[in-house]
Design an enzyme around this catalytic site. Sequence first.
Site, PDB file in Angstrom:
ATOM      1  N   CYS A 108       6.183   1.531   2.677  1.00  0.00           N
ATOM      2  CA  CYS A 108       4.867   1.066   3.116  1.00  0.00           C
ATOM      3  C   CYS A 108       3.978   2.180   3.657  1.00  0.00           C
ATOM      4  CB  CYS A 108       5.018  -0.024   4.181  1.00  0.00           C
ATOM      5  SG  CYS A 108       5.789  -1.526   3.562  1.00  0.00           S
ATOM      6  N   HIS A 249      -0.992  -0.327   8.792  1.00  0.00           N
ATOM      7  CA  HIS A 249      -0.297  -1.055   7.732  1.00  0.00           C
ATOM      8  C   HIS A 249      -0.293  -2.527   8.128  1.00  0.00           C
ATOM      9  CE1 HIS A 249       2.660  -2.701   5.112  1.00  0.00           C
ATOM     10  NE2 HIS A 249       3.632  -2.696   6.005  1.00  0.00           N
ATOM     11  N   ASN A 279       1.003  -9.052   3.518  1.00  0.00           N
ATOM     12  CA  ASN A 279       1.503  -7.680   3.547  1.00  0.00           C
ATOM     13  C   ASN A 279       1.619  -7.199   2.102  1.00  0.00           C
ATOM     14  OD1 ASN A 279       3.178  -5.400   3.508  1.00  0.00           O
ATOM     15  ND2 ASN A 279       4.459  -6.110   5.184  1.00  0.00           N
TER      16      ASN A 279
END
Length: 322
Positions: A108, A249, A279
């Site tokens: 990520c 993030h 996400n």
Amino acid sequence: MKYEFKITGFGYYLPPKIETSQELSKKINKSNEWIISRTGVKERRISEIDVDAMGAIASKKAIGSKLAPDLIINASGVPKQTIPDTSVFIQKELGYEGIPSFSIHSTCLSFITALNVAGSLVESNSYKRILIISSDRGTRGRNFNESESAALLGDAAAAVYIEKSDNGNSGLIDYAMESWPKGAHLTEVRGGGTNKHPQDKDTNHDDNLFSMSGPSVFRFALPKVHTMITDILNRNKMHQNDIDLLIPHQASSRGVKAYSKFGGFEKNKVMDIVEKTGNCVAASTPLALCLAHEKNLITEGHKIMFVGTGAGLSIASAIVKL
């Protein structure tokens, strides 16, 4: 560590298909209210095209009428296939030939680490025009038996076009990354490599799906992220108020809101898109950047802090001046 460059192009792709948490609730045997209370995600996008096509759409918007990049960096969380590299497929979709292409993979955090690498390459005059793409189909790897992680993931792609700065007044101000292997089991896809190879008798279906203990990641990472933010601001003689926009993030609603609750940033200075996108793995950070640019929340001269967590367990942060 300071690298001079300019982000001159922004582009993103959000798939048109929307899956609401009400629709997802039937697949994971949880209520709509449970999903929203645990993840904060009300809807996510489901892509019907693969990551290379998604990435190419975002990239074309970022490139616009500018010259073709002389380097393509794929900064995504999950590849199209094991070999060859996903960046090659994206280049094919863009219609280019002969441009060096490779991936930077830190799950990520891939976009944040790619900014650091691209900045160093521009600074050294190795390349003049670098395209960074993050394109992820997180929904392809959902394990519906793991309700919370399955409810979090969404699909998106985003890209930026980076060039050498003309005035020397923009680029990467600072960057930091740390990894703790003892957290490796908290976020993983066990299959697809030599560990749980498809030919192994003990490899099962769930080994090829995403697995994460979100609450454990949050508890593990929170104090470490707080320390990193404090350190990177202090060594640059900056304060939270000096940052025009924090782009984290988009791990979860709780994770994003922690930056204002515990990190000292004003709520309106934290980019929060997780409710409508979920996400989106590595693509979540550049997607938030591109949406902030589109909404005129950031402009030339603004200082942006990128920060996040990734499997590993890793954390990273970067301060960039537009």
